[in-house]
Design a protein around this motif. Structure first.
Motif, PDB file in Angstrom:
ATOM      1  N   ARG A  39     -97.960   2.944  56.537  1.00  0.00           N
ATOM      2  CA  ARG A  39     -98.304   3.379  55.180  1.00  0.00           C
ATOM      3  C   ARG A  39     -98.368   4.906  55.094  1.00  0.00           C
ATOM      4  O   ARG A  39     -97.972   5.493  54.090  1.00  0.00           O
ATOM      5  CB  ARG A  39     -99.625   2.766  54.722  1.00  0.00           C
ATOM      6  N   LYS A  40     -98.828   5.561  56.165  1.00  0.00           N
ATOM      7  CA  LYS A  40     -98.902   7.030  56.164  1.00  0.00           C
ATOM      8  C   LYS A  40     -97.516   7.643  56.031  1.00  0.00           C
ATOM      9  O   LYS A  40     -97.359   8.701  55.422  1.00  0.00           O
ATOM     10  CB  LYS A  40     -99.566   7.533  57.436  1.00  0.00           C
ATOM     11  N   LEU A  41     -96.503   7.008  56.583  1.00  0.00           N
ATOM     12  CA  LEU A  41     -95.147   7.548  56.494  1.00  0.00           C
ATOM     13  C   LEU A  41     -94.434   7.100  55.214  1.00  0.00           C
ATOM     14  O   LEU A  41     -93.732   7.883  54.587  1.00  0.00           O
ATOM     15  CB  LEU A  41     -94.336   7.154  57.724  1.00  0.00           C
ATOM     16  N   LEU A  42     -94.613   5.836  54.841  1.00  0.00           N
ATOM     17  CA  LEU A  42     -93.973   5.343  53.619  1.00  0.00           C
ATOM     18  C   LEU A  42     -94.494   6.110  52.400  1.00  0.00           C
ATOM     19  O   LEU A  42     -93.733   6.468  51.512  1.00  0.00           O
ATOM     20  CB  LEU A  42     -94.220   3.841  53.456  1.00  0.00           C
ATOM     21  N   PHE A  43     -95.797   6.368  52.395  1.00  0.00           N
ATOM     22  CA  PHE A  43     -96.432   7.071  51.284  1.00  0.00           C
ATOM     23  C   PHE A  43     -96.897   8.461  51.734  1.00  0.00           C
ATOM     24  O   PHE A  43     -98.023   8.873  51.458  1.00  0.00           O
ATOM     25  CB  PHE A  43     -97.600   6.248  50.743  1.00  0.00           C
ATOM     26  N   ALA A  44     -96.034   9.162  52.440  1.00  0.00           N
ATOM     27  CA  ALA A  44     -96.381  10.483  52.984  1.00  0.00           C
ATOM     28  C   ALA A  44     -96.897  11.408  51.890  1.00  0.00           C
ATOM     29  O   ALA A  44     -96.390  11.422  50.767  1.00  0.00           O
ATOM     30  CB  ALA A  44     -95.167  11.098  53.671  1.00  0.00           C
ATOM     31  N   LYS A  45     -97.917  12.141  52.257  1.00  0.00           N
ATOM     32  CA  LYS A  45     -98.586  13.035  51.307  1.00  0.00           C
ATOM     33  C   LYS A  45     -97.612  13.995  50.626  1.00  0.00           C
ATOM     34  O   LYS A  45     -97.688  14.220  49.417  1.00  0.00           O
ATOM     35  CB  LYS A  45     -99.663  13.805  52.058  1.00  0.00           C
ATOM     36  N   ASP A  46     -96.666  14.553  51.371  1.00  0.00           N
ATOM     37  CA  ASP A  46     -95.729  15.518  50.786  1.00  0.00           C
ATOM     38  C   ASP A  46     -94.810  14.884  49.740  1.00  0.00           C
ATOM     39  O   ASP A  46     -94.270  15.568  48.882  1.00  0.00           O
ATOM     40  CB  ASP A  46     -94.904  16.206  51.870  1.00  0.00           C
ATOM     41  N   LYS A  47     -94.646  13.560  49.779  1.00  0.00           N
ATOM     42  CA  LYS A  47     -93.804  12.872  48.798  1.00  0.00           C
ATOM     43  C   LYS A  47     -94.470  12.829  47.415  1.00  0.00           C
ATOM     44  O   LYS A  47     -93.810  12.561  46.423  1.00  0.00           O
ATOM     45  CB  LYS A  47     -93.486  11.456  49.267  1.00  0.00           C
ATOM     46  N   PHE A  48     -95.784  13.067  47.364  1.00  0.00           N
ATOM     47  CA  PHE A  48     -96.516  13.009  46.094  1.00  0.00           C
ATOM     48  C   PHE A  48     -96.945  14.384  45.585  1.00  0.00           C
ATOM     49  O   PHE A  48     -97.671  14.477  44.596  1.00  0.00           O
ATOM     50  CB  PHE A  48     -97.741  12.093  46.230  1.00  0.00           C
ATOM     51  N   GLU A  49     -96.491  15.445  46.242  1.00  0.00           N
ATOM     52  CA  GLU A  49     -96.918  16.797  45.845  1.00  0.00           C
ATOM     53  C   GLU A  49     -96.568  17.129  44.400  1.00  0.00           C
ATOM     54  O   GLU A  49     -97.336  17.789  43.724  1.00  0.00           O
ATOM     55  CB  GLU A  49     -96.321  17.838  46.798  1.00  0.00           C
ATOM     56  N   ASP A  50     -95.431  16.682  43.916  1.00  0.00           N
ATOM     57  CA  ASP A  50     -95.026  16.998  42.535  1.00  0.00           C
ATOM     58  C   ASP A  50     -95.155  15.790  41.599  1.00  0.00           C
ATOM     59  O   ASP A  50     -94.492  15.709  40.584  1.00  0.00           O
ATOM     60  CB  ASP A  50     -93.597  17.537  42.515  1.00  0.00           C
ATOM     61  N   SER A  51     -96.037  14.863  41.953  1.00  0.00           N
ATOM     62  CA  SER A  51     -96.224  13.658  41.157  1.00  0.00           C
ATOM     63  C   SER A  51     -97.497  13.739  40.328  1.00  0.00           C
ATOM     64  O   SER A  51     -98.434  14.454  40.678  1.00  0.00           O
ATOM     65  CB  SER A  51     -96.309  12.434  42.090  1.00  0.00           C
ATOM     66  N   VAL A  52     -97.538  12.978  39.243  1.00  0.00           N
ATOM     67  CA  VAL A  52     -98.755  12.903  38.436  1.00  0.00           C
ATOM     68  C   VAL A  52     -99.754  11.914  39.029  1.00  0.00           C
ATOM     69  O   VAL A  52    -100.904  11.876  38.610  1.00  0.00           O
ATOM     70  CB  VAL A  52     -98.440  12.520  36.958  1.00  0.00           C
TER      71      VAL A  52
END
Length: 180
Positions: A39-52
């Motif tokens: 889950r840490k890789l699938l939902f990596a923190k950097d993937k959500f940096e520009d998300s609402v």
């Protein structure tokens, strides 16, 4: 390819050994059941940096999520296909809301790949297995195992969509091989 817990299993296997796979297909995956490292890789923190929206780790949180470092290979090196039942997608179960956000913003799977997140309209989770097809339709609807659709039609749509994804991946790999 896997459904529900089988979807979580194929996600985890694909994440552990991405070089063994061409793609990962999960139908209504129970992502909360994926091990923390997946889950840490699938939902990596950097993937959500520009998300609402931001990922909070799912049920029970995700210990160490804030401090996770990037790794060289992950499930995002593959083409990913997540197909949800309308029931799960509309309730954001199976982390569908997060996967939809990643897909919509082009952050899911292999760069310039065939990754996709979608749902089958008016379908139930149980229709993604053959369980509801073992009951007479009137009984399956009465006990809530299936929705307004005939489960055979739902099954056919799941097959068609999955087959279309696999065909795209195969074609993309053939074209990539010719170029190399």
């Amino acid at each position: 390819i896997g459904h529900s817990f089988g979807g979580a299993t194929v996600i985890h296997a694909s994440n552990l050994r991405p070089s063994y796979f061409t793609c990962c297909i999960a139908h209504d995956p129970a992502c909360d059941w994926c091990p923390n490292e997946t889950r840490k890789l699938l939902f990596a923190k950097d993937k959500f940096e520009d998300s609402v929206i931001s990922y909070n780790g799912g049920t029970g949180g995700l210990p160490g999520y804030e401090n996770e470092e990037a790794v060289s290979a992950s499930i995002h090196d593959l083409d990913l296909y997540f197909l949800y039942s309308h029931e799960w997608f509309s309730k954001s179960w199976g982390h569908s809301k997060y996967l939809w956000d990643l897909f919509r913003r082009g952050k899911l799977g292999r760069k310039n790949g065939e990754s996709e997140v979608n749902f089958v309209y008016k379908s139930h989770h149980s229709e993604f297995s053959d369980t509801c097809m073992k009951l007479p339709l009137w009984m399956a609807r009465t006990v809530g195992v299936t929705g307004p659709r005939n489960p055979h039609d739902t099954s056919e749509e799941i097959f068609d969509r999955t087959q279309t994804f696999l065909s795209k991946v195969r074609e993309n790999n053939r074209t990539k091989t010719k170029i190399e």
